[in-house]
Write a protein that holds these residues in place. Sequence first.
Motif, mmCIF file in Angstrom:
data_model
loop_
_atom_site.group_PDB
_atom_site.id
_atom_site.type_symbol
_atom_site.label_atom_id
_atom_site.label_comp_id
_atom_site.label_asym_id
_atom_site.label_seq_id
_atom_site.Cartn_x
_atom_site.Cartn_y
_atom_site.Cartn_z
ATOM 1 N N LYS A 29 0.824 -1.078 0.010
ATOM 2 C CA LYS A 29 -0.011 0.127 -0.039
ATOM 3 C C LYS A 29 0.848 1.037 -0.070
ATOM 4 C CE LYS A 29 -4.021 -1.644 0.145
ATOM 5 N NZ LYS A 29 -3.448 -2.670 -0.521
ATOM 6 N N ARG A 30 0.334 2.300 -0.573
ATOM 7 C CA ARG A 30 1.087 3.709 -0.631
ATOM 8 C C ARG A 30 1.429 4.203 0.880
ATOM 9 N NH1 ARG A 30 1.236 8.508 -4.514
ATOM 10 N NH2 ARG A 30 2.493 9.711 -3.276
ATOM 11 N N THR A 47 0.962 -0.218 -5.135
ATOM 12 C CA THR A 47 -0.291 0.643 -5.307
ATOM 13 C C THR A 47 0.020 1.980 -5.043
ATOM 14 O OG1 THR A 47 -1.479 0.059 -3.550
ATOM 15 C CG2 THR A 47 -2.290 -1.032 -5.640
ATOM 16 N N ASN A 48 -0.329 2.866 -5.934
ATOM 17 C CA ASN A 48 0.057 4.277 -5.816
ATOM 18 C C ASN A 48 -1.057 5.050 -5.275
ATOM 19 O OD1 ASN A 48 1.477 6.597 -6.385
ATOM 20 N ND2 ASN A 48 1.917 5.600 -8.662
ATOM 21 N N THR A 49 -2.442 4.670 -5.194
ATOM 22 C CA THR A 49 -3.463 5.415 -4.697
ATOM 23 C C THR A 49 -3.206 6.081 -3.423
ATOM 24 O OG1 THR A 49 -4.781 3.904 -6.294
ATOM 25 C CG2 THR A 49 -5.843 5.435 -4.759
ATOM 26 N N GLN A 51 -5.561 6.849 -0.150
ATOM 27 C CA GLN A 51 -7.090 6.782 -0.076
ATOM 28 C C GLN A 51 -7.470 8.249 0.526
ATOM 29 O OE1 GLN A 51 -7.241 2.543 1.100
ATOM 30 N NE2 GLN A 51 -8.868 2.802 -0.398
ATOM 31 N N TYR A 52 -7.938 9.063 -0.174
ATOM 32 C CA TYR A 52 -7.884 10.299 0.536
ATOM 33 C C TYR A 52 -8.571 10.812 1.814
ATOM 34 C CZ TYR A 52 -8.812 15.281 1.344
ATOM 35 O OH TYR A 52 -9.279 16.423 1.938
ATOM 36 N N ALA B 46 -6.696 -2.870 -12.087
ATOM 37 C CA ALA B 46 -6.266 -1.933 -11.346
ATOM 38 C C ALA B 46 -4.954 -2.273 -10.660
ATOM 39 C CB ALA B 46 -7.180 -2.024 -9.878
ATOM 40 N N ARG B 51 -3.248 0.707 -9.332
ATOM 41 C CA ARG B 51 -4.271 1.510 -8.662
ATOM 42 C C ARG B 51 -4.944 0.503 -7.614
ATOM 43 N NH1 ARG B 51 -8.348 1.433 -11.648
ATOM 44 N NH2 ARG B 51 -7.612 0.432 -13.500
#
Lengths: 194, 368
Positions: A29-30, A47-49, A51-52, B46, B51
């Motif tokens: 995870k980022r 992953t780059n996201t 999770q705002y 994803a 993602r």
Amino acid sequence: MADRAQTGISSLWKGMSLTIRHLFTANGKRKVIPASSDNYFKQLEGTNTIQYPKQSLPVPEVGRYQLDVEIDDCIVCDLCAKICPVDCITIDSIKATELIGYTSDGSPKRIHAAKFDIDMAKCMYCGLCTIVCPTECIVMTNQYDRSVFGLSDLTYEFSDMTAEEAKEKQALLDQQLAERAAAKQKKDEGGSAV
Amino acid sequence: MDYGLKKLSLHGVNIYLTYVLIGVGLFAFTALFALFAVYAERKVSAFIQDRLGPTETGKFGLLQTLADGLKLVQKELIIPAAADKILFMMAPAIIFLAVYMGFAVMPWAAGVAPTQLNLGIYYIFAILAIETLGILMAGWGSNNKYSILGAMRSAAQIISYEIPAGFAVIAVVMIAQSMDMQTISTQQGILSTETIKCLGFWNVTKIGGIFSWNILRAPHLLVAFVIYFIASLAESNRAPFDIPEAESELVAGFHTEFTGMRFAFVFFSEYSMMFLVSMISVILFLGAWNTPLPNIGAVHLADWTTGTAWGILWIVLKTLALVGVQMWIRWTLPRLRVDQLMNLCWKVLTPLAFICVLISGIWRVYLM
């Protein structure tokens, strides 16, 4: 022909191995690191996201985001409203009849702020108002993600006076001014009489 | 012929009831698979693109496709004013039925098949060709230039790719000497009644496992497998052969005008088709429902992992692995142009498939 087939197969393999590598590193995870970190621009693994709402990038300490006013420290000098390039600060001032108090840095307060509105929809986040403020009561916070339903909700009201209080102070001021004017007139009349 | 059915039917139960049950069961399976596969596809794409995919609906976003389905059910069924109403309304049903009926001859384990047809593989080719008809109906009936372009491309592509796919299958049929899916399956494991030689000289009838699969029984079938797999991607309109629905050129190709459940059925059939063509590949080349584990001396791995439940497990696992490869390919390779597509089909795959047929003949005569 054989050449082209070989190029085709090797480039196919290159692409396919690249994507499968990403597929299997996806459990990483980022990690949220600030922009000031040395690793900020490093190629990311996994992953780059961001999770705002659950995660967010830390904002820099000197970042320029929404304004906040500590109204108790304000001496209502109106400098911020004057320097604002987009005129988003509106201040109505009422002179006090006597010394109100002192700000936290010891400046005397002599003016009431009947109205201290900042229209955040107009604000261009230049930060000039925070520079000119003599008591540093207007500051930029790290708040950047406020959304509202109506445009008028973006006008932040910082004054702590109610309309009645303002009216009362205005009446006091008017009364004092009238007294002074009367006194002056009396003095003038007396002077001319002599 | 109805061996599989008899096995499934209970004593005293009306045969028609069994037919209905099997039909409903297969439908439930395809629907469930489509739900799962759409979710899997979204997650795979994803992860490949760094993602996260769906995360909010249910744990790990597992209920996302269910929610999508619920949304589609509520959508209005719009028929364009200029559309040919009958063709337009029938098209999704025909597209889905063609794929769904393909499952009729698929063997799931030794003795478990909805129906055992001695022309099984021929039937599948015939019934899958009907899907093209459905796509053409959808494209023409929509009265939309993007739809008709997509439909035309689809027809051209499917008809072209049936040739290498057909010859790759003929190469297998020549080795197996049968068009019956169940017979082809049985030959690739320890349940075989005839002698199976791995690579043409090593008798593996009692050893089984991966060594008796068609790709090792006659190694040129590995080439035939690759040809069939590529052709099956084209037949199910999957990337890199998704020019019939090329989003960047044709909006959504032949299903541009479809809404609600009609769109859902087109979508369903695409995912069922993925499963069906992968299952055909598995049956023809990768040992069908046979275990990949061989008997090694006293360790009878193949015997231990053979049975009805094991058979279903193996075939589903192998098929899902191939479906995974299809997804992996889709999210890696760019779309081919129409001329490149035809080039690959006619100048590369078709000659290679012919060579495979030739080798199969020689293999059959001299090595079996």
